[in-house]
Design an enzyme around this catalytic site. Structure first.
Site, PDB file in Angstrom:
ATOM      1  N   SER A 138       0.849  -1.183   0.000  1.00 38.16           N
ATOM      2  CA  SER A 138       0.000   0.000   0.000  1.00 38.16           C
ATOM      3  C   SER A 138       0.897   1.251   0.000  1.00 38.16           C
ATOM      4  O   SER A 138       1.664   1.432  -0.938  1.00 38.16           O
ATOM      5  CB  SER A 138      -0.950  -0.028   1.198  1.00 38.16           C
ATOM      6  OG  SER A 138      -1.978   0.922   1.045  1.00 38.16           O
TER       7      SER A 138
ATOM      8  N   ASP B 186      -8.760  -5.244  -5.702  1.00 37.02           N
ATOM      9  CA  ASP B 186      -8.243  -4.127  -4.914  1.00 37.02           C
ATOM     10  C   ASP B 186      -8.788  -2.844  -5.522  1.00 37.02           C
ATOM     11  O   ASP B 186      -8.327  -2.407  -6.568  1.00 37.02           O
ATOM     12  CB  ASP B 186      -6.715  -4.140  -4.928  1.00 37.02           C
ATOM     13  CG  ASP B 186      -6.117  -3.024  -4.084  1.00 37.02           C
ATOM     14  OD1 ASP B 186      -6.885  -2.215  -3.526  1.00 37.02           O
ATOM     15  OD2 ASP B 186      -4.880  -2.969  -3.976  1.00 37.02           O
TER      16      ASP B 186
ATOM     17  N   HIS C 188      -7.205  -5.759  -1.394  1.00 40.01           N
ATOM     18  CA  HIS C 188      -5.987  -5.047  -0.996  1.00 40.01           C
ATOM     19  C   HIS C 188      -5.100  -5.932  -0.124  1.00 40.01           C
ATOM     20  O   HIS C 188      -3.908  -5.673   0.022  1.00 40.01           O
ATOM     21  CB  HIS C 188      -6.391  -3.776  -0.241  1.00 40.01           C
ATOM     22  CG  HIS C 188      -5.334  -2.720  -0.199  1.00 40.01           C
ATOM     23  ND1 HIS C 188      -4.703  -2.218  -1.315  1.00 40.01           N
ATOM     24  CD2 HIS C 188      -4.790  -2.036   0.849  1.00 40.01           C
ATOM     25  CE1 HIS C 188      -3.829  -1.290  -0.968  1.00 40.01           C
ATOM     26  NE2 HIS C 188      -3.862  -1.161   0.333  1.00 40.01           N
TER      27      HIS C 188
END
Length: 748
Positions: free
Chosen positions: A584, A666, A698
């Site tokens: 991320s 995601d 994600h």
């Protein structure tokens, strides 16, 4: 014995094995027993119930087990023996060749128990436990109950209430006899059956198109549908021998709360002590969902007669964690002030229902509590993050004084056992998976309640974390953890795994995780370091805010400056064999590092950002980039911020071999960000590998996918950091992980 010592206490077998303990592996990680959902405490605080999830690599099956355990015995004699009431297993492969016959032994009771996948346990009385099972084919949910019998035995499951649609977040008030749950229903419908009927007609459509007139279109990993989560209540009647049956039909208690449409209730609601009211959190209907964080705490009667009314209307950010006091006259909750910032400081507030007034508690405390509940009429209990620990403290309402109760490792959920004036909480460390403990509020005595993974303690070597501190940008203190490989020898040289967290408003804490578990890298022979640069939580709000419009600035300076200090202070780290890994925001930083430094031999980018501009137009929570880069990219001034911190600008400098991981579902950072990263690398001839998961979001959550993720990641960083002349003792793990790449190419 301190709580830290108790968490890391081992069974006697561990002392016998001693040096024979083997390194921790990805196979160990994905097969650990885990809590699934919350823990239910019986009304008399003498028993608990919980769901345990377990995956078997050999069988390729996922097991879901419902356990009931005596709590009163464990307070005095350590963990009591849990009773397994139901076990459900399912083929965990995405496309299993055939289903297994679950009733092959012909035993109706055992067969029923195997068919039911239990979830959301709730106590209906001191001797009767309810739970939800949802049929995977029809999608209908049924609430079942089991009753205690002689010699600790529990009855076969009996149906209590059948629902026409899937339900979640089950609650029950013993005081009022009301069952409450959430269900996603169509706006304007009056019953669950009506929603089920509309669902059926949807299945008959010839086309699959969905039209949208406003944001947001999708969130996290699902597209928004015409349905909204609503809270329903259903009275239950206890017949002879605790046989519960519904009285009437479920009632939607918030459907008429607003003139502009229904509230979208979150999974955060609670009964009042009398069971006659419910407090819940919801965002108001509106067109600004995607760029506003505002949500309110609402109060509603369980029969729906009074309607739902916000107790904190007006301006303000996200609200969470409503909790009634023991008298039912006040509600404590936390709320952020900023309406567009998801990482603002949570402030504690108390609403007086009769007086219709609100007061702040500990207003000057520079920490952000995540969960609040009442200890007594004069104090609250809160969990909060601070310097790498998730702590539990008591807060004096009048003075705002903070008194830590549990300050070691990481506290998760907390339950107040009022009759014994004790707390039940789940707790973990970087080298110890989650388990349940109690602590007395009278004398601080800690008792262990559960031990879900004795096999890890008995034969597996896990590295204990060491706190490290360095000096970063703005002369700030950068805190983190260092884990050494098993059988560490300071005279030898070791490769480094430099792990960067996501968020970015989060932190590395001394707690267990099935994802990005630092012990995996340490066990594979890497000195593993995880640091909290600017933007991290737990160090004061100013430190958290310091990343805004500084994504590749202060955090990068702090990480790279701390790395140099680390290498100077720990000469056993081989500066020529370093790998950096991140997810991320951490994946963003991996791309930023690749454009600004070549000190690492390998990089791993999981669900990272390639372009700040393209991410803005494809992500779902617009309030996040609009806050981080101080505006929208179609504003000329803000556009400069987006461009300034975009990794895409520095693609021409990329030269470090990179593993790119991304998943189709995601919607926070869409898969094109990963594909763009991979394209930029390979088009320039930079060694790279793309690992793609079509069925993950994600996070990589499915056990088999998690295993593949770990195999690929370890193989990649090992390949580029291996030293044929290295004499460090890795326990053979590096050699094993080197095989993963060959297996991956052969099997996939």
């Amino acid at each position: 014995m301190t709580l830290g010592q108790l968490v890391r206490s081992l069974p006697a077998a561990a002392f016998v094995l001693g040096a024979l303990a083997r390194p921790f592996t990805p196979e160990d990680l994905v097969q650990t027993n885990r809590f699934s959902g919350g823990v239910a405490v019986s009304p008399n605080s003498e028993s608990i119930a919980y769901i345990q999830a377990r995956y078997s690599i050999e069988e390729k099956r996922q097991y879901t087990q419902l356990f009931i355990q005596s709590l009163s015995d464990s307070r005095y004699h350590g963990p009591s023996h849990p009773v397994k009431v139901i076990e459900h297993s399912a083929d965990a492969r995405p496309n299993p060749p055939s289903s297994r016959d679950e009733d092959e032994d012909g035993d109706d009771v055992a067969g029923l128990s195997r068919k039911l996948k239990p979830s959301q346990p709730v106590w209906l009385s001191d001797t009767s436990l309810g739970f939800v099972a949802t049929d995977p084919d029809s999608g209908k949910s049924t609430v079942y109950a089991v009753k205690s019998g002689n010699k600790g035995r529990w009855s076969k499951p009996r149906p209590v209430a059948a629902m026409a649609v899937p339900i979640s977040d089950l609650h029950y008030s013993v005081k009022s006899g009301i069952l409450a749950f959430t269900a996603e229903v169509y706006n304007g419908t009056d019953s669950l059956a009506e929603t089920a009927k509309l669902d059926y007609h949807e299945q008959l459509r010839a086309d699959t198109g969905q039209a949208y007139d406003d944001l947001w279109v999708r969130h996290w990993d699902t597209f928004v549908t015409p349905k909204l989560p609503q809270i329903y209540t259903l009275p239950l009647k206890a017949r002879a021998k605790d046989h519960f049956k519904p009285k009437g039909e479920p009632t939607n208690i918030i459907s008429d709360a607003t003139a502009n449409g229904r509230l979208e209730a979150s999974n955060s609601f609670t009964f009042s002590p009398s069971g006659r009211h419910i407090a819940f959190v919801a965002k108001c209907p509106g067109h600004d969902y995607a760029w506003k964080t505002t949500s309110h705490v609402y109060l509603a009667s369980v029969d729906g007669s009074a309607g739902a009314v916000p107790i904190n209307p007006g301006k303000g950010g996200a609200s969470s964690s409503p909790a009634f006091n023991h008298a039912g006259t006040k509600i404590a909750y936390v709320q952020m002030a900023a309406t567009t910032y998801e990482a603002d400081r949570n402030q504690i507030k108390i609403f007086d229902i009769a007086e219709n007034t609100t007061v702040k508690v500990a207003a000057d405390w520079d920490r952000s509590p995540s969960h609040v509940l009442w200890a007594d009429s004069e104090s609250l209990l809160v969990t909060y993050n601070e310097w790498g620990r998730n702590k539990l403290a008591k807060v004096d309402i009048a003075t705002g004084a903070i008194k830590p109760i549990v300050a070691e490792h990481s506290v998760g959920s907390v339950h107040h056992l009022q009759k014994s004036n004790a707390l039940l909480f789940d707790h973990s460390a970087l080298d110890s998976p989650n388990d349940l403990y109690t602590i007395s509020l009278d004398d601080g005595t800690v008792k262990r309640v559960s031990q879900l993974n004795p096999q890890l303690a008995s034969d597996t070597s896990l590295s204990a974390p060491e706190d490290v501190e360095f000096t970063g940008a703005d002369n700030s203190t950068i805190h983190g953890f260092l884990l050494r490989p098993p059988n560490f020898d300071s005279e030898k040289k070791y490769p480094l795994a430099f792990v960067i967290h996501g968020g970015p408003q989060s932190s590395f804490t001394d707690g267990w995780s099935p994802r990005w578990n630092l012990n995996i890298f340490a066990a594979a022979g890497f000195v593993t370091v995880a640091l909290d640069p600017q933007g991290s939580t737990g160090y004061g709000q100013n430190f958290t805010d310091a990343i805004r419009n500084q994504w590749g600035g202060k955090p990068y300076e702090s990480l790279m400056g701390s790395l140099e200090q680390l290498l100077e202070e720990h000469p056993y780290i081989d500066r020529d064999r370093m790998a950096a890994l991140g997810a991320s925001y951490g994946g963003y930083m991996i791309n930023w590092i690749n454009g600004h430094s070549d000190v690492f031999k390998a990089l791993v980018n999981h669900d990272g950002m390639f372009s700040t501009v393209s991410t803005y137009y494809s992500t779902e929570e617009l309030y996040f980039p609009e806050t981080e880069f101080e505006g929208v990219p179609f504003d000329e001034k803000a556009r400069e911020n987006y461009e300034r911190w975009s990794p895409e600008r520095y693609v021409k400098n990329w030269k470090t071999p990179t593993l790119v991981v991304h998943s189709e579902r995601d919607y926070r950072l869409v898969v094109s960000e990963g594909l763009s990263t991979f394209t930029a690398l390979r088009r320039q001839g930079v060694p790279a590998r793309m690992l793609y998961f079509p069925d993950e979001n994600h996070w990589v959550l499915k056990p088999a996918n998690s295993l593949r993720w770990h195999q690929e990641v370890l193989a990649w960083i090992t390949k580029w950091t291996v030293d044929n002349g290295d004499d460090s003792d890795t326990g053979g793990v590096l050699d094993e992980s080197a095989k993963f790449k060959v297996q991956g190419n052969a099997d996939f």
